[in-house]
Scaffold this active site. Structure first.
Site, PDB file in Angstrom:
ATOM      1  N   GLU A 201       0.823  -1.213   0.000  1.00  0.00           N
ATOM      2  CA  GLU A 201       0.000   0.000   0.000  1.00  0.00           C
ATOM      3  C   GLU A 201       0.854   1.259   0.000  1.00  0.00           C
ATOM      4  O   GLU A 201       0.357   2.344   0.290  1.00  0.00           O
ATOM      5  CB  GLU A 201      -0.955  -0.006   1.207  1.00  0.00           C
ATOM      6  CG  GLU A 201      -1.958  -1.153   1.137  1.00  0.00           C
ATOM      7  CD  GLU A 201      -3.050  -1.064   2.191  1.00  0.00           C
ATOM      8  OE1 GLU A 201      -3.081  -0.097   2.968  1.00  0.00           O
ATOM      9  OE2 GLU A 201      -3.882  -1.981   2.231  1.00  0.00           O
ATOM     10  N   LYS A 333     -15.781  -1.630   3.663  1.00  0.00           N
ATOM     11  CA  LYS A 333     -15.125  -1.969   2.394  1.00  0.00           C
ATOM     12  C   LYS A 333     -16.181  -2.518   1.441  1.00  0.00           C
ATOM     13  O   LYS A 333     -16.732  -3.609   1.680  1.00  0.00           O
ATOM     14  CB  LYS A 333     -14.073  -3.053   2.620  1.00  0.00           C
ATOM     15  CG  LYS A 333     -12.839  -2.619   3.408  1.00  0.00           C
ATOM     16  CD  LYS A 333     -12.021  -3.859   3.772  1.00  0.00           C
ATOM     17  CE  LYS A 333     -10.592  -3.524   4.173  1.00  0.00           C
ATOM     18  NZ  LYS A 333      -9.898  -4.705   4.748  1.00  0.00           N
TER      19      LYS A 333
HETATM   20  P1  PGA Z   1      -6.484  -6.023   2.734  1.00  0.00           P
HETATM   21  O1  PGA Z   1      -5.930  -5.088   3.876  1.00  0.00           O
HETATM   22  O2  PGA Z   1      -7.085  -5.181   1.675  1.00  0.00           O
HETATM   23  O3  PGA Z   1      -5.274  -6.783   2.292  1.00  0.00           O
HETATM   24  O4  PGA Z   1      -7.515  -6.928   3.379  1.00  0.00           O
HETATM   25  C1  PGA Z   1      -6.589  -3.918   4.294  1.00  0.00           C
HETATM   26  C2  PGA Z   1      -7.010  -4.001   5.740  1.00  0.00           C
HETATM   27  O5  PGA Z   1      -6.806  -5.028   6.416  1.00  0.00           O
HETATM   28  O6  PGA Z   1      -7.582  -3.043   6.249  1.00  0.00           O
HETATM   29 ZN    ZN Z   2      -7.813  -4.237   8.309  1.00  0.00          ZN
END
Ligand code: PGA
Ligand code: ZN
Length: 420
Positions: A201, A333
């Site tokens: 990221e 998400k």
């Molecule tokens: P991931 O990580 O997109 O790899 O799940 C993001 C998070 O855990 O917030």
């Molecule tokens: Zn997370």
């Protein structure tokens, strides 16, 4: 306005892996594009990604998902009113027919659902379409400085070491302050010979001997950038504990220690007393509800406790968590939920329970900036899209600057009041 055509194609994400893009075309020729992001540290109850398996692209190709969109989803959607998002999402869920969206794939569904949303908003900025005339504010950013866990070859156990510019009075100023901290952290790591590139990221890929060393380095970086830790800039962590623990047993590889729930809680509480930490995500594993309740009881009055793998952007799970007193903030998400309507339902459930909200991208992303519009248009308190490097991250921060500075901009900035 009715849908004329639905097309699908394979594009590539920020890790160079295949992902799904859907294009929904309206009868007047306007259109919307939706793209599925992808996680690396996924909750087990997330909408299931449909991947082809086999050896091609390590099994990650999405030809089956594309076939489902063209062969089944497109005929279901063509001719429908594009503005009826909830009806369309309901039809997608019914068409898939599984509780986990595993038949057509959560990736196919979220890309389609987002493309429908963009097509419906074709004549307006998306945030403005979503706000429906209600006053909204730019969210408070959580920005990663060091990457770890599944995003950095498990070089450290904790996944995200982030900062929140708590003294910032605008979105743009929060980014300015973070830019200084990110650079200071990079210089500090380089001067100690601890810098090994950037993680998935965009956060610095560190080489620390202990997890706590990262916290010390973060405090030093905030100071080196000219800020007062805890006053101007605070620390947020995503422990992502499901990645190194199950059944109340946690293995911290860096320290070579195995901790039970109580010992991990104690360790984290100690960190919150020693460091200016204002937010901790997934402090315990997704299956450790008793631990999450105990941890929230211990620190929830002064620290934001965020549920990601545990809540998986699911309204029912948010309500159940509130009933037992686990967490006080929900990570939102869209691809965990699988449709725009279910994402919004989870966010509204969180708000109704008095939980703070963070709209979040995934570790596998693209140039897509929809997430910034969702956070703003839905008036989420906070936004998490990774670090302050790599264009799939910067595209999103920059989009926030555009939204903030354009005529008819949101009415202000959520600021530190957005924290639980
Ligand atoms: P991931 O990580 O997109 O790899 O799940 C993001 C998070 O855990 O917030
Ligand atoms: Zn997370």
């Amino acid at each position: 306005m009715n849908i004329k055509q639905v097309a699908a194609r394979r594009i590539w994400d920020s890790r160079g892996r295949p992902t799904v893009e859907v294009e929904v075309v309206n009868e007047d020729g306007t259109f919307g594009l939706g793209i599925a992001p992808a996680g690396a540290s996924m909750g087990t109850r997330e909408a299931v990604e449909l991947r082809d398996g086999g050896t091609r692209f390590k099994g990650l190709d999405v030809q089956n998902a594309l076939r489902g969109i063209v062969g089944e989803i497109a005929p279901t959607l063509v001719g429908r009113d594009v503005t009826r998002q909830a009806d369309i999402d309901g039809a997608l869920i019914a068409l898939d027919g599984t509780p986990t969206k595993s038949r057509l794939g959560g990736n196919a569904l979220i890309a389609t659902s987002l493309a429908v949303l963009h097509a419906a908003a074709a004549h307006l900025p998306l945030w403005q379409y979503l706000a429906q005339g209600r006053p909204v504010r730019l969210p408070l950013p959580q920005i990663q400085i060091f990457g770890g866990g599944a995003h950095a070859g498990r070089r450290v156990d904790v996944q995200d070491f982030m900062v929140i510019a708590t003294a910032a009075t605008s979105f743009s100023q929060a980014l300015e302050m973070t830019a200084e901290v990110y650079r200071a952290a990079g210089e500090l790591m380089a001067s100690r010979g601890q810098l090994a590139g950037v993680a998935d990221e965009g956060g610095w890929w560190p080489s620390f001997a202990r997890n706590e060393e990262a916290l010390d380095a973060l405090v030093a970086s905030i100071e080196k950038a000219g800020f007062v830790p805890g006053q101007d800039v605070a620390i947020a962590l995503d422990i992502a504990a499901s990645e190194f623990g199950r059944g109340g047993k946690y293995r911290l590889a860096l320290e070579g220690q195995e901790l039970d729930t109580d010992a991990l809680c104690e360790r984290l509480v100690r960190w919150t007393e020693k460091y200016p930490i204002v937010s901790i995500e997934d402090p315990l594993a997704e299956d450790d509800e008793a631990g999450l309740v105990a941890f929230t009881r211990a620190v929830g009055g002064r620290v934001q406790v965020v549920g990601d793998d545990y809540l998986v952007t699911n309204a029912d799970r948010v309500r159940a968590a509130a009933t037992v007193g686990a967490c006080n903030c929900a990570l939102i998400k869209p691809n965990q939920a699988g449709t725009v309507t279910q994402t919004l339902a989870a966010l509204e459930a969180a708000r109704a329970e008095g939980y703070a909200t963070i709209v979040s991208a995934r570790s596998g992303e693209t140039e897509d900036v929809a997430i910034v519009h969702l956070a703003t248009g839905w008036n989420a308190g906070q936004l998490k899209v990774g670090s302050f490097a790599r264009s799939e991250r910067m595209a999103k921060w920059n989009e926030g600057i555009r939204i903030e500075s354009r005529a008819g901009a949101p009415s202000g900035f959520a600021g530190r009041a957005a924290l639980a």
